[in-house]
Design an enzyme around this catalytic site. Structure first.
Site, PDB file in Angstrom:
ATOM      1  N   HIS A  56       0.841  -1.198   0.000  1.00 58.30           N
ATOM      2  CA  HIS A  56       0.000   0.000   0.000  1.00 58.30           C
ATOM      3  C   HIS A  56       0.874   1.245   0.000  1.00 58.30           C
ATOM      4  O   HIS A  56       1.823   1.345   0.774  1.00 58.30           O
ATOM      5  CB  HIS A  56      -0.898   0.018   1.244  1.00 58.30           C
ATOM      6  CG  HIS A  56      -1.681   1.295   1.403  1.00 58.30           C
ATOM      7  ND1 HIS A  56      -1.411   2.207   2.399  1.00 58.30           N
ATOM      8  CD2 HIS A  56      -2.712   1.811   0.681  1.00 58.30           C
ATOM      9  CE1 HIS A  56      -2.251   3.226   2.296  1.00 58.30           C
ATOM     10  NE2 HIS A  56      -3.050   3.010   1.268  1.00 58.30           N
ATOM     11  N   SER A  57       0.583   2.202  -0.892  1.00 57.87           N
ATOM     12  CA  SER A  57       1.247   3.505  -0.898  1.00 57.87           C
ATOM     13  C   SER A  57       2.768   3.340  -1.015  1.00 57.87           C
ATOM     14  O   SER A  57       3.254   2.751  -1.982  1.00 57.87           O
ATOM     15  CB  SER A  57       0.830   4.271   0.364  1.00 57.87           C
ATOM     16  OG  SER A  57       1.129   5.632   0.262  1.00 57.87           O
ATOM     17  N   TYR A  58       3.538   3.853  -0.034  1.00 59.30           N
ATOM     18  CA  TYR A  58       4.992   3.637  -0.025  1.00 59.30           C
ATOM     19  C   TYR A  58       5.328   2.154  -0.074  1.00 59.30           C
ATOM     20  O   TYR A  58       6.372   1.756  -0.614  1.00 59.30           O
ATOM     21  CB  TYR A  58       5.591   4.284   1.239  1.00 59.30           C
ATOM     22  CG  TYR A  58       6.961   3.781   1.625  1.00 59.30           C
ATOM     23  CD1 TYR A  58       8.089   4.149   0.892  1.00 59.30           C
ATOM     24  CD2 TYR A  58       7.123   2.945   2.735  1.00 59.30           C
ATOM     25  CE1 TYR A  58       9.349   3.690   1.261  1.00 59.30           C
ATOM     26  CE2 TYR A  58       8.379   2.498   3.112  1.00 59.30           C
ATOM     27  CZ  TYR A  58       9.499   2.871   2.370  1.00 59.30           C
ATOM     28  OH  TYR A  58      10.742   2.415   2.740  1.00 59.30           O
ATOM     29  N   HIS A  62      -7.559   7.128   0.448  1.00 62.80           N
ATOM     30  CA  HIS A  62      -6.285   6.454   0.190  1.00 62.80           C
ATOM     31  C   HIS A  62      -6.068   5.248   1.099  1.00 62.80           C
ATOM     32  O   HIS A  62      -5.559   4.213   0.662  1.00 62.80           O
ATOM     33  CB  HIS A  62      -5.141   7.461   0.360  1.00 62.80           C
ATOM     34  CG  HIS A  62      -3.781   6.899   0.135  1.00 62.80           C
ATOM     35  ND1 HIS A  62      -3.427   6.229  -1.027  1.00 62.80           N
ATOM     36  CD2 HIS A  62      -2.669   6.896   0.921  1.00 62.80           C
ATOM     37  CE1 HIS A  62      -2.153   5.846  -0.950  1.00 62.80           C
ATOM     38  NE2 HIS A  62      -1.683   6.234   0.215  1.00 62.80           N
TER      39      HIS A  62
END
Length: 239
Positions: free
Chosen positions: A76-78, A219
């Protein structure tokens, strides 16, 4: 039964996958939710040594020591930076790679290269502690930055979010076996609102091949829409 390794994003920890993990385990799947060094319950290990390479080592070690194979590896994300590095180094143990509203880096790119405007907006609000530049500093209601609106979820996050070393965001990803990495089937679960910011060719190819899910939420979709995320992840296992 599938085996999932769910890797969190900046400022979070394995805790953020709790709701998704419970759903997947109830369906009979094996689920690992490692926390990266210096974050979450491992925040006491924070120091100048914490960077993207160390986080790739963290997750690679889970695959090795737990002897996991045919893993559905989710970032997820980073965490997209991290799982790309893990899949590159441990391609023989990764069966599917899932980007959960995540960075999808190329060789030599850092998170700053991929998502510069977003993280640049957070950097001025950081601080340097014991020689380590930290960003994504926790504050009351900080979960709103990740698209979370439910008061209960925000309070839950307030107790768990931790600062993240900037060094992780500016270190370039170094791939060692791109051919093996690209051979791993890749899937994308994204927020509807971020579709326009992503590589159009990548998104259209994934959509045409049935490897794209978009969920109309914030997000932190594993917190705001855990059932939709778990459902998509179970579909990935059957594709």
């Amino acid at each position: 039964m599938a085996t999932y390794v769910l890797v969190h994003g900046g400022g979070h920890g394995g805790w953020c996958y709790g709701p998704v993990a419970r759903i997947l385990r109830a369906a009979g799947h094996e689920v690992h939710t490692p926390t990266l060094t210096g974050l979450g319950e491992r925040s006491h290990l924070l120091g100048p040594h914490v960077d993207l390479d160390l986080h790739i080592q963290d997750v690679s070690a889970v695959l090795h020591h737990e002897d996991l194979r045919e893993v559905i590896l989710v970032g997820h994300s980073y965490g997209g930076m991290v799982v790309t590095g893990v899949a590159d180094r441990m391609a023989g143990r990764v069966g599917r790679l899932v980007y959960l509203d995540a960075a999808t880096p190329a060789n030599g790119q850092s998170l700053h290269d991929v998502a510069g405007p977003v993280i640049d907006a957070a950097r001025p609000f950081g601080e340097v502690v014991d020689g380590v530049e930290l960003v994504l500093l926790p504050a009351p209601g900080a979960g709103a930055f990740y698209g979370v609106t439910d008061p209960g979820d925000l309070a839950w996050m307030d107790e768990r979010l931790t600062p993240h070393p900037w060094k992780c965001f500016e270190q370039p990803l170094k791939l060692t076996d791109e051919e093996a990495l690209r051979a791993i089937p890749q899937y994308h679960i994204v927020c509807t609102s971020t579709l326009a910011t992503r590589d159009p060719a990548l998104i259209e190819r994934a959509r045409a091949e049935g490897r794209l899910w978009d969920i109309d939420t914030g997000h932190d979709l594993m917190i705001t829409e855990p059932r939709a995320v778990a459902g998509a992840l179970q579909e990935v296992a059957t594709r």
